[in-house]
Design a protein around this motif. Structure first.
Motif, PDB file in Angstrom:
ATOM      1  N   VAL A 194       1.408  -2.641  -7.389  1.00 16.66           N
ATOM      2  CA  VAL A 194       1.318  -4.108  -7.424  1.00 16.66           C
ATOM      3  C   VAL A 194       0.842  -4.640  -6.070  1.00 16.66           C
ATOM      4  CG1 VAL A 194       2.537  -6.213  -8.063  1.00 16.66           C
ATOM      5  CG2 VAL A 194       3.312  -4.004  -8.985  1.00 16.66           C
ATOM      6  N   PHE A 195      -0.098  -5.590  -6.133  1.00 17.76           N
ATOM      7  CA  PHE A 195      -0.728  -6.090  -4.911  1.00 17.76           C
ATOM      8  C   PHE A 195      -1.052  -7.578  -5.043  1.00 17.76           C
ATOM      9  CE2 PHE A 195      -2.075  -1.804  -5.964  1.00 17.76           C
ATOM     10  CZ  PHE A 195      -1.718  -1.084  -4.834  1.00 17.76           C
ATOM     11  N   GLN A 196      -1.165  -8.221  -3.884  1.00 14.25           N
ATOM     12  CA  GLN A 196      -1.820  -9.521  -3.880  1.00 14.25           C
ATOM     13  C   GLN A 196      -3.240  -9.315  -4.408  1.00 14.25           C
ATOM     14  OE1 GLN A 196      -1.712 -11.167   0.106  1.00 14.25           O
ATOM     15  NE2 GLN A 196      -0.011 -12.513  -0.452  1.00 14.25           N
ATOM     16  N   TYR A 197      -3.656 -10.187  -5.288  1.00  7.39           N
ATOM     17  CA  TYR A 197      -4.950  -9.971  -5.945  1.00  7.39           C
ATOM     18  C   TYR A 197      -6.115  -9.931  -4.951  1.00  7.39           C
ATOM     19  CZ  TYR A 197      -9.138 -10.842  -8.664  1.00  7.39           C
ATOM     20  OH  TYR A 197     -10.412 -10.764  -9.188  1.00  7.39           O
ATOM     21  N   LYS A 198      -6.168 -10.893  -4.047  1.00  2.96           N
ATOM     22  CA  LYS A 198      -7.290 -10.933  -3.102  1.00  2.96           C
ATOM     23  C   LYS A 198      -7.330  -9.682  -2.230  1.00  2.96           C
ATOM     24  CE  LYS A 198      -7.699 -15.973  -2.910  1.00  2.96           C
ATOM     25  NZ  LYS A 198      -7.604 -17.182  -2.047  1.00  2.96           N
ATOM     26  N   MET A 199      -6.151  -9.177  -1.862  1.00  4.70           N
ATOM     27  CA  MET A 199      -6.080  -7.974  -1.037  1.00  4.70           C
ATOM     28  C   MET A 199      -6.651  -6.770  -1.763  1.00  4.70           C
ATOM     29  SD  MET A 199      -2.700  -5.842   0.129  1.00  4.70           S
ATOM     30  CE  MET A 199      -2.088  -7.017   1.318  1.00  4.70           C
ATOM     31  N   VAL A 200      -6.219  -6.546  -2.993  1.00  7.03           N
ATOM     32  CA  VAL A 200      -6.650  -5.352  -3.717  1.00  7.03           C
ATOM     33  C   VAL A 200      -8.108  -5.472  -4.151  1.00  7.03           C
ATOM     34  CG1 VAL A 200      -5.875  -6.059  -6.032  1.00  7.03           C
ATOM     35  CG2 VAL A 200      -5.939  -3.629  -5.420  1.00  7.03           C
ATOM     36  N   LEU A 201      -8.553  -6.676  -4.486  1.00  9.56           N
ATOM     37  CA  LEU A 201      -9.959  -6.865  -4.852  1.00  9.56           C
ATOM     38  C   LEU A 201     -10.864  -6.540  -3.668  1.00  9.56           C
ATOM     39  CD1 LEU A 201     -12.152  -7.762  -6.847  1.00  9.56           C
ATOM     40  CD2 LEU A 201     -11.812 -10.112  -6.028  1.00  9.56           C
ATOM     41  N   GLU A 202     -10.504  -7.029  -2.493  1.00  5.38           N
ATOM     42  CA  GLU A 202     -11.308  -6.749  -1.296  1.00  5.38           C
ATOM     43  C   GLU A 202     -11.333  -5.250  -0.996  1.00  5.38           C
ATOM     44  OE1 GLU A 202     -11.405  -7.819   3.493  1.00  5.38           O
ATOM     45  OE2 GLU A 202     -10.120  -8.961   2.137  1.00  5.38           O
ATOM     46  N   VAL A 213      -5.971   0.769  -1.085  1.00  5.26           N
ATOM     47  CA  VAL A 213      -5.529  -0.329  -0.215  1.00  5.26           C
ATOM     48  C   VAL A 213      -5.213   0.186   1.179  1.00  5.26           C
ATOM     49  CG1 VAL A 213      -3.725  -2.068   0.123  1.00  5.26           C
ATOM     50  CG2 VAL A 213      -4.726  -1.733  -2.142  1.00  5.26           C
ATOM     51  N   GLU A 214      -4.626   1.393   1.276  1.00  6.19           N
ATOM     52  CA  GLU A 214      -4.322   1.969   2.588  1.00  6.19           C
ATOM     53  C   GLU A 214      -5.596   2.237   3.382  1.00  6.19           C
ATOM     54  OE1 GLU A 214      -0.251   4.528   1.697  1.00  6.19           O
ATOM     55  OE2 GLU A 214      -2.183   5.322   1.053  1.00  6.19           O
ATOM     56  N   LYS A 215      -6.599   2.810   2.726  1.00  6.53           N
ATOM     57  CA  LYS A 215      -7.829   3.194   3.408  1.00  6.53           C
ATOM     58  C   LYS A 215      -8.776   2.020   3.632  1.00  6.53           C
ATOM     59  CE  LYS A 215      -7.975   8.018   1.803  1.00  6.53           C
ATOM     60  NZ  LYS A 215      -8.223   8.701   3.078  1.00  6.53           N
ATOM     61  N   MET A 216      -8.896   1.153   2.618  1.00  6.12           N
ATOM     62  CA  MET A 216      -9.899   0.098   2.655  1.00  6.12           C
ATOM     63  C   MET A 216      -9.325  -1.269   3.005  1.00  6.12           C
ATOM     64  SD  MET A 216     -12.791   1.464   2.083  1.00  6.12           S
ATOM     65  CE  MET A 216     -12.867   3.246   2.226  1.00  6.12           C
ATOM     66  N   GLY A 217      -8.041  -1.462   2.727  1.00 11.48           N
ATOM     67  CA  GLY A 217      -7.426  -2.741   3.021  1.00 11.48           C
ATOM     68  C   GLY A 217      -6.555  -2.709   4.258  1.00 11.48           C
ATOM     69  N   LYS A 218      -6.275  -1.490   4.736  1.00 14.86           N
ATOM     70  CA  LYS A 218      -5.493  -1.306   5.960  1.00 14.86           C
ATOM     71  C   LYS A 218      -4.111  -1.949   5.845  1.00 14.86           C
ATOM     72  CE  LYS A 218      -9.220   0.573   7.598  1.00 14.86           C
ATOM     73  NZ  LYS A 218      -9.364   2.042   7.620  1.00 14.86           N
ATOM     74  N   ALA A 219      -3.525  -1.877   4.646  1.00 15.44           N
ATOM     75  CA  ALA A 219      -2.215  -2.482   4.423  1.00 15.44           C
ATOM     76  C   ALA A 219      -1.143  -1.400   4.297  1.00 15.44           C
ATOM     77  CB  ALA A 219      -2.233  -3.341   3.159  1.00 15.44           C
ATOM     78  N   LYS A 220       0.087  -1.755   4.607  1.00 12.24           N
ATOM     79  CA  LYS A 220       1.219  -0.856   4.432  1.00 12.24           C
ATOM     80  C   LYS A 220       1.768  -1.031   3.020  1.00 12.24           C
ATOM     81  CE  LYS A 220       4.116  -0.304   7.822  1.00 12.24           C
ATOM     82  NZ  LYS A 220       5.094  -0.565   8.905  1.00 12.24           N
ATOM     83  N   ILE A 221       2.158   0.079   2.411  1.00  8.27           N
ATOM     84  CA  ILE A 221       2.608   0.071   1.026  1.00  8.27           C
ATOM     85  C   ILE A 221       4.115   0.285   0.973  1.00  8.27           C
ATOM     86  CG2 ILE A 221       2.291   1.050  -1.268  1.00  8.27           C
ATOM     87  CD1 ILE A 221      -0.283  -0.120  -0.090  1.00  8.27           C
ATOM     88  N   LYS A 222       4.817  -0.619   0.325  1.00  4.20           N
ATOM     89  CA  LYS A 222       6.263  -0.489   0.149  1.00  4.20           C
ATOM     90  C   LYS A 222       6.548   0.315  -1.119  1.00  4.20           C
ATOM     91  CE  LYS A 222      10.684  -1.461   0.781  1.00  4.20           C
ATOM     92  NZ  LYS A 222      11.462  -0.905   1.919  1.00  4.20           N
ATOM     93  N   LEU A 223       7.457   1.304  -1.002  1.00  3.40           N
ATOM     94  CA  LEU A 223       7.891   2.071  -2.162  1.00  3.40           C
ATOM     95  C   LEU A 223       9.099   1.389  -2.797  1.00  3.40           C
ATOM     96  CD1 LEU A 223       6.618   4.811  -3.178  1.00  3.40           C
ATOM     97  CD2 LEU A 223       5.993   4.142  -0.855  1.00  3.40           C
ATOM     98  N   VAL A 224       9.044   1.233  -4.123  1.00  2.00           N
ATOM     99  CA  VAL A 224      10.074   0.534  -4.879  1.00  2.00           C
ATOM    100  C   VAL A 224      10.633   1.481  -5.936  1.00  2.00           C
ATOM    101  CG1 VAL A 224      10.568  -1.449  -6.368  1.00  2.00           C
ATOM    102  CG2 VAL A 224       8.857  -1.643  -4.558  1.00  2.00           C
ATOM    103  N   GLU A 225      11.924   1.422  -6.158  1.00  4.50           N
ATOM    104  CA  GLU A 225      12.540   2.293  -7.159  1.00  4.50           C
ATOM    105  C   GLU A 225      11.941   2.068  -8.545  1.00  4.50           C
ATOM    106  OE1 GLU A 225      16.868   3.139  -9.317  1.00  4.50           O
ATOM    107  OE2 GLU A 225      16.726   1.711  -7.651  1.00  4.50           O
ATOM    108  N   GLY A 226      11.448   3.143  -9.127  1.00  3.45           N
ATOM    109  CA  GLY A 226      10.935   3.100 -10.489  1.00  3.45           C
ATOM    110  C   GLY A 226      11.984   3.635 -11.445  1.00  3.45           C
TER     111      GLY A 226
END
Length: 233
Positions: free
Chosen positions: A168-176, A196-209
């Motif tokens: 799950v991502f902010q739409y503009k972030m993942v689209l870019e 997103v990590e490689k191209m958006g340079k964002a940190k990804i939070k892990l959430v319990e599935g």
């Protein structure tokens, strides 16, 4: 203040060669319904989900429309689009048809056992962190092996998670991020978080599935799915 918009992209374009079936794994039946139905139904029933985009193969579009969306009255499925050669191509096709969304939930159609509690945890997390994926801690010891099959290293199990979907991502972030990777096709990625990590340079939070949030990949998975589905009935 305008209400935020949440959109789910459900991926249903994979060929599923490990299933050893002429029928794609997403369309195999669990308790009389196609595997992908269960994911779509979970998003359909999610109170904060506004729209669903279903991404499938070109030859399966009419089947999905008539035998899944219309047959089961899935009103939130607003678009059914053709996927691409690789998974990230299919995701990009889904992203392109979304208009004015705030958050996007990217989910494998071969994972039928997402539930409302899982979706709520992801929703809560993405509002804080802007990018999150669901997953669970690994249960087994993991070995890093050499190319000739010998154990080289045993990572600390407490730091290892099995990554699931939705992611799950902010739409503009993942689209870019996806627009960037489409301009760099040589980059190797296996899931949306890597994009997103490689191209958006964002940190990804892990959430319990959930340990029940399995991906239907082999015939054995289908047998397990039958048991999980029976427990829900």
């Amino acid at each position: 203040m305008d209400k935020e918009k949440n959109v789910a992209i459900v991926l249903c374009a994979g060929r599923g060669t490990r299933m050893n079936s002429e029928i794609q794994k997403q369309y195999l039946l669990i308790k009389g319904k196609p595997v992908v139905y269960y994911s779509l139904y979970a998003f359909e029933m999610c109170p904060f989900m506004d729209e669903i985009v279903l991404v499938t193969g070109k030859d399966e579009i009419e089947y999905c429309r008539q035998e899944i969306v219309e047959k089961y009255g899935l009103k939130k499925v607003k678009s059914i689009v053709t996927g691409g050669k690789e998974r990230y191509h299919s995701v990009f096709e889904g992203l392109k048809v979304i208009k004015n969304s705030d958050y996007v939930y990217i989910h494998d159609g071969a994972r039928p056992f997402i539930d409302q509690e899982l979706l709520q945890r992801a929703c809560d997390s993405v509002h804080i962190h802007k990018a999150c994926v669901v997953g669970m801690p690994v249960k087994d010891t993991i070995k890093i092996i050499s190319t000739d099959g010998f154990a080289q290293h045993t990572p600390d199990r407490s730091t290892l998670w099995m990554v699931q979907t939705p992611q799950v991502f902010q739409y503009k972030m993942v689209l870019e991020a996806y627009e960037n990777i489409m301009q760099n096709p040589g980059v190797q990625v296996t899931d949306d978080a890597m994009v997103v990590e490689k191209m958006g340079k964002a940190k990804i939070k892990l959430v319990e599935g959930s340990y029940k949030n399995i991906k239907i990949t082999t015939p054995e998975d289908l047998e397990i799915a039958e048991i999980f589905c029976k427990d829900k009935m």
